[in-house]
Design an enzyme around this catalytic site. Structure first.
Site, PDB file in Angstrom:
ATOM      1  N   ASP A  78      33.817   6.977 120.000  1.00  0.00           N
ATOM      2  CA  ASP A  78      33.146   8.095 120.018  1.00  0.00           C
ATOM      3  C   ASP A  78      32.363   8.588 118.918  1.00  0.00           C
ATOM      4  O   ASP A  78      32.810   8.062 117.659  1.00  0.00           O
ATOM      5  CB  ASP A  78      33.717   9.447 120.901  1.00  0.00           C
ATOM      6  CG  ASP A  78      34.913   9.681 119.895  1.00  0.00           C
ATOM      7  OD1 ASP A  78      35.562   8.800 119.334  1.00  0.00           O
ATOM      8  OD2 ASP A  78      35.337  11.040 119.715  1.00  0.00           O
ATOM      9  N   GLU A 134      38.028  10.308 120.715  1.00  0.00           N
ATOM     10  CA  GLU A 134      39.094  10.621 119.643  1.00  0.00           C
ATOM     11  C   GLU A 134      38.802  11.772 119.022  1.00  0.00           C
ATOM     12  O   GLU A 134      39.802  12.583 118.639  1.00  0.00           O
ATOM     13  CB  GLU A 134      39.142   9.235 118.677  1.00  0.00           C
ATOM     14  CG  GLU A 134      40.193   9.510 117.598  1.00  0.00           C
ATOM     15  CD  GLU A 134      40.398  10.446 116.564  1.00  0.00           C
ATOM     16  OE1 GLU A 134      41.136  10.943 116.275  1.00  0.00           O
ATOM     17  OE2 GLU A 134      39.159  10.576 116.214  1.00  0.00           O
ATOM     18  N   GLU A 135      37.493  12.281 118.864  1.00  0.00           N
ATOM     19  CA  GLU A 135      37.177  13.196 118.009  1.00  0.00           C
ATOM     20  C   GLU A 135      37.321  14.548 119.009  1.00  0.00           C
ATOM     21  O   GLU A 135      37.498  15.808 118.428  1.00  0.00           O
ATOM     22  CB  GLU A 135      35.699  13.026 117.516  1.00  0.00           C
ATOM     23  CG  GLU A 135      35.507  12.197 116.914  1.00  0.00           C
ATOM     24  CD  GLU A 135      35.906  12.263 115.333  1.00  0.00           C
ATOM     25  OE1 GLU A 135      36.308  13.275 115.073  1.00  0.00           O
ATOM     26  OE2 GLU A 135      35.546  11.172 114.458  1.00  0.00           O
ATOM     27  N   HIS A 359      32.518  12.561 108.576  1.00  0.00           N
ATOM     28  CA  HIS A 359      31.823  13.550 109.137  1.00  0.00           C
ATOM     29  C   HIS A 359      30.468  14.560 108.494  1.00  0.00           C
ATOM     30  O   HIS A 359      30.210  15.386 109.158  1.00  0.00           O
ATOM     31  CB  HIS A 359      32.972  14.872 109.625  1.00  0.00           C
ATOM     32  CG  HIS A 359      33.826  14.295 110.328  1.00  0.00           C
ATOM     33  ND1 HIS A 359      34.825  15.143 111.460  1.00  0.00           N
ATOM     34  CD2 HIS A 359      34.376  13.131 110.794  1.00  0.00           C
ATOM     35  CE1 HIS A 359      35.552  14.291 112.264  1.00  0.00           C
ATOM     36  NE2 HIS A 359      35.197  13.160 111.871  1.00  0.00           N
TER      37      HIS A 359
HETATM   38 NI    NI Z   1      37.695   8.917 113.065  1.00  0.00          NI
END
Ligand code: NI
Length: 388
Positions: A78, A134-135, A359
């Site tokens: 993701d 996952e996020e 990020h």
């Molecule tokens: Ni990651």
């Protein structure tokens, strides 16, 4: 040049091309429909039979020529809900979506490893786990593990590209690897009133301020110094104007720990502190906890084989024992089912301007790290297949 190195070299362009494709078409957790299709298409081209699992996940198995153990390779798929601010021709074409954590690289490496492994004469099987979300809590790993993808697995490995480490290096820990990232929201209920008459009010700002100080002292006063814990606050909101004492104050924070008893100890202290200080001032409170992913604890035996593999690919100076990181990772749901190791592949390179952290909208990786990463994964898997 041995067989694995040659096969990885032959597939270098394939791996880079895949990585750029995924960077161009990122999708966030739970919405990885095109990503899922692309992964399935690539796996079918290798003669595999991918199955859809846990919504947007994919699982496929490379069956060896000779029966043996099954090793799982996990990869998350993701992206993040932010804009891609890089200038590449392969920057995100999906507005407000960006592979700013590097999961595009994970997919490229896992598919590259799948291609190489499919060309080898394996004793035993390799199960490929492409995990969604996952996020995005609660993550896709738990659902995949519940669907049985870890049944019969002897060991599991996973990797994260890691910007703080220079390209050409890999960090591996032999125990604690990532923390449990828990959240909490503490709402303090006071009694609003006029700023000129504080004696008729219960000031939640004052109560909150004292709670903030006490929360920040938990690690220093209640946790064994040989343990690891973090209590960080990310929000403290109360009131609007200069002369009105508000009704409520809200504090939000995160707790990061590696051990269940430390985790519970920290939350007990938060509760005690809130209760004691509120009581002293006649306020009340509500504490809402959101427990995140379990910690990732690497199995030392599996980690050792990954360490050896990394040394063979990058040389002795290219691999090192790293400290745990206090981020969360739902790889833990797989590693709870079989001995596992989660490794960190360096992709930082300041000489190429690759300095933005994970990020960040300008986050990017050194693509030179991809092929060695694939080789390390393949070598680790073949060592695990041979392990007695
Ligand atoms: Ni990651």
């Amino acid at each position: 040049m041995d067989n694995i190195k040659r096969l990885v070299a032959e597939n270098q362009e394939y791996i880079t091309k895949l990585r750029r494709h995924f960077r161009m078409y990122p999708e966030i957790g739970g919405e990885e429909y095109e990503t899922q299709q692309k992964i399935a298409t690539e796996l079918k081209a290798l003669g595999l039979e991918p199955q859809m699992v846990a919504g947007t996940g994919v699982v496929a198995e490379i069956k060896g020529k000779v029966p043996g153990k099954t090793i799982a390779l996990r990869c998350d798929i993701d992206a993040l809900p932010i804009d891609d601010e890089t200038d590449h021709i392969y920057r995100s074409q999906n507005q407000g979506r960006c592979h700013a954590c590097g999961h595009d690289a994970h997919m490229a490496m896992a598919l590259g490893a799948a291609k190489v492994l499919s060309s080898l004469e394996l004793t035993g099987n390799v199960r490929l786990l492409f995990q969604p979300s996952e996020e995005r809590f609660p993550g896709g790993a738990e659902a995949m593990a519940k669907a049985g993808v870890m049944n019969g697995v002897f060991a599991v490995i996973g990797a994260h590209v890691w910007q703080p480490f220079t390209s050409g290096t890999i960090g591996i820990s032999f125990g604690r690897t990532t923390a449990s990232p828990d959240e909490f929201t503490l709402t303090i209920q006071g009694k609003g009133g006029h700023g000129s008459m504080p004696h008729q009010a219960i000031d939640p700002i004052l109560v909150g301020a004292q709670i903030v100080v006490a929360l920040k002292a938990i690690v220093g006063t209640s946790i064994n110094p040989l343990e690891q814990a973090v209590v960080s606050l990310g929000a403290f909101r109360a009131g609007e104007v200069f002369n009105i004492i508000p009704d409520t104050a809200v504090i939000k924070g995160t707790v990061r720990t590696f051990e269940a008893d430390v985790r519970m100890n920290v939350f007990d202290k938060i509760e005690q502190i809130a209760s004691g200080i509120c009581q002293a001032y006649g306020a009340s409170f509500e504490l809402v906890k959101l427990l995140g992913y379990p910690p990732v604890i690497n199995d030392p035996g599996v980690a050792r084989l990954a360490y050896e593999a990394a040394g063979e690919v990058l040389g002795e100076q290219g691999v090192f024992e790293m400290d745990p990181v206090m981020v969360g990772e739902d790889f833990s749901y797989f590693a709870e089912k079989a001995p596992g190791a989660f490794i960190f592949i360096g992709v930082g390179n300041s000489s190429k301007g690759l300095v933005y952290p994970h990020h960040h909208p300008r986050f990017d990786i050194d693509e030179a790290a991809l092929a060695p990463g694939v080789e390390v994964l393949v070598r680790t898997i073949s060592k695990l297949l041979r392990k007695k």
